[in-house]
Enzyme design. Structure first.
Site, short mmCIF file in Angstrom:
data_model
loop_
_atom_site.label_atom_id
_atom_site.label_comp_id
_atom_site.label_asym_id
_atom_site.label_seq_id
_atom_site.Cartn_x
_atom_site.Cartn_y
_atom_site.Cartn_z
N LEU A 184 0.84 -1.19 0.00
CA LEU A 184 0.00 0.00 0.00
C LEU A 184 0.88 1.24 0.00
O LEU A 184 1.63 1.50 0.95
CB LEU A 184 -0.92 0.00 1.23
CG LEU A 184 -1.82 1.23 1.39
CD1 LEU A 184 -2.77 1.36 0.21
CD2 LEU A 184 -2.58 1.17 2.70
N ASP A 185 0.82 2.01 -1.08
CA ASP A 185 1.60 3.23 -1.21
C ASP A 185 0.68 4.42 -1.01
O ASP A 185 -0.09 4.80 -1.90
CB ASP A 185 2.25 3.29 -2.60
CG ASP A 185 3.15 4.50 -2.79
OD1 ASP A 185 3.34 5.25 -1.80
OD2 ASP A 185 3.65 4.70 -3.90
N THR A 186 0.76 5.04 0.19
CA THR A 186 -0.15 6.13 0.51
C THR A 186 0.14 7.39 -0.31
O THR A 186 -0.70 8.29 -0.37
CB THR A 186 -0.04 6.49 2.00
OG1 THR A 186 1.34 6.79 2.32
CG2 THR A 186 -0.49 5.31 2.87
N GLY A 187 1.31 7.46 -0.94
CA GLY A 187 1.63 8.62 -1.76
C GLY A 187 1.33 8.42 -3.23
O GLY A 187 1.59 9.31 -4.05
#
Length: 326
Positions: A184-187
């Site tokens: 999961l890449d929040t950016g």
């Protein structure tokens, strides 16, 4: 024999300070500088007492253990028996690691002649070993071992933190189901500008059996629009699912990523399952993780939209789960 007590005091002051500091780092506790210094001074003074004959009674197990309790009490205070016991255990583990590292490096650097010269036999026939380790060797290797120990622990913490952002990904197209581990890449803000669908990036190697044979090994370096133009000469059952998604890479101009429209995508994180049909799968021709921990990059909207939809349904008194949350 000449003994420089001041040098021994300063050396043990540095060593005890490093042990206390690393213990605080392991326990994620912030130290007050004067308590840290005072604790190190108490430990260094105990070593100096070795050279005072009147204090020879103090070098027993109980006294040594008591001094370690005093040092930790000064540095960390007493915030409960359980917390203090954990701090004590961490302190001794670090001590044992440092001592074991010094002995291990010492034996590794010894020659066979030095090893056998240190062996002697007692009058009863037993065998003993005379261990002599140089002062500066101990000092240098001690801090080397602590640095290595901290580096290993930092790497472990980083891995543990990353694990909380890893999830299981299942992508379904027709009867084909591809499963992998995703990060999961929040950016990640990659979306299709036309449909506004979020784009989840996956390694193209996961789809190599379904993609045209002529694309093998070319997705990484060749422009995806050229690959799509070649489909006029060969049939591809998912041709109508293909999309070109523009993006801007770091220190690069605008480029295009080849993407596919799946039937559905299911993401499972921490025993919570999110399912959606509003997503595109971007194909990356390289390797997303050098150590192979994940093969996909999860767009945060795949989780956020599902979570907000579930929250809205619950607040409205819905009795059924929304379609994109399982």
């Amino acid at each position: 024999m000449v003994v420089y007590v001041d040098l021994i005091f300063l050396t043990n002051l540095c060593i005890d300070g490093a042990l206390i500091g690393l213990t605080a780092w392991m326990r994620k506790t912030k130290l007050v500088w004067w308590r840290w210094l005072l604790s190190a001074i108490v430990g260094a003074l105990y070593v100096v007492m070795m050279f005072v004959p009147e204090f020879d009674f103090m070098f027993t197990f109980l006294i040594k253990f008591g001094f370690s309790l005093v040092m930790l009490m000064i540095a960390f205070g007493f915030k409960g028996l359980q917390a203090f016991a954990r701090t004590l255990g961490t302190f001794y583990v670090i001590n044992f690691v440092a001592a074991g590292g010094i002995l291990g490096v010492h034996y590794m650097l010894q020659s066979s002649g030095e090893l056998f010269n240190g062996i002697w036999f007692t009058a009863s026939g037993g065998m003993s070993f005379d261990l002599k380790i140089a002062f500066w060797f101990t000092f240098i290797v001690f801090f080397g071992v602590l640095f290595l120990f901290k580096a290993v622990q930092s790497s472990k913490r980083k891995t543990d933190r990353m694990t909380t952002y890893l999830g299981k990904v299942e992508v379904c197209i027709d009867e084909v189901v591809i499963s992998c581990t995703g990060l999961l890449d929040t950016g990640n803000q990659l979306t299709d500008p036309l449909s506004r669908m979020p784009v989840m990036v996956m390694e193209a190697s996961l789809w190599q059996d379904m993609l045209p044979a002529s694309w093998k090994g070319r997705l990484k370096d060749e422009a995806p629009d050229n690959l799509i133009l070649e489909l006029d000469q060969e049939s591809f059952q998912w041709q109508d699912r293909l999309r070109l998604v523009p993006y801007r890479g770091i220190n690069k101009g605008t480029a295009f990523m080849l993407a596919m429209k799946p039937d559905r995508v299911k993401v499972t994180m921490e025993e919570t399952c999110y399912e959606t049909t509003r997503v595109l799968i971007g194909l990356d021709g390289g390797v997303l993780s050098s150590d192979g921990k994940y093969q996909a990059v999860i767009h945060p909207e795949l989780v956020q939209d599902a979570a907000s939809a579930q929250s809205t349904a619950l607040s409205a008194g819905a009795t059924e789960k929304p379609l994109n949350v399982v």
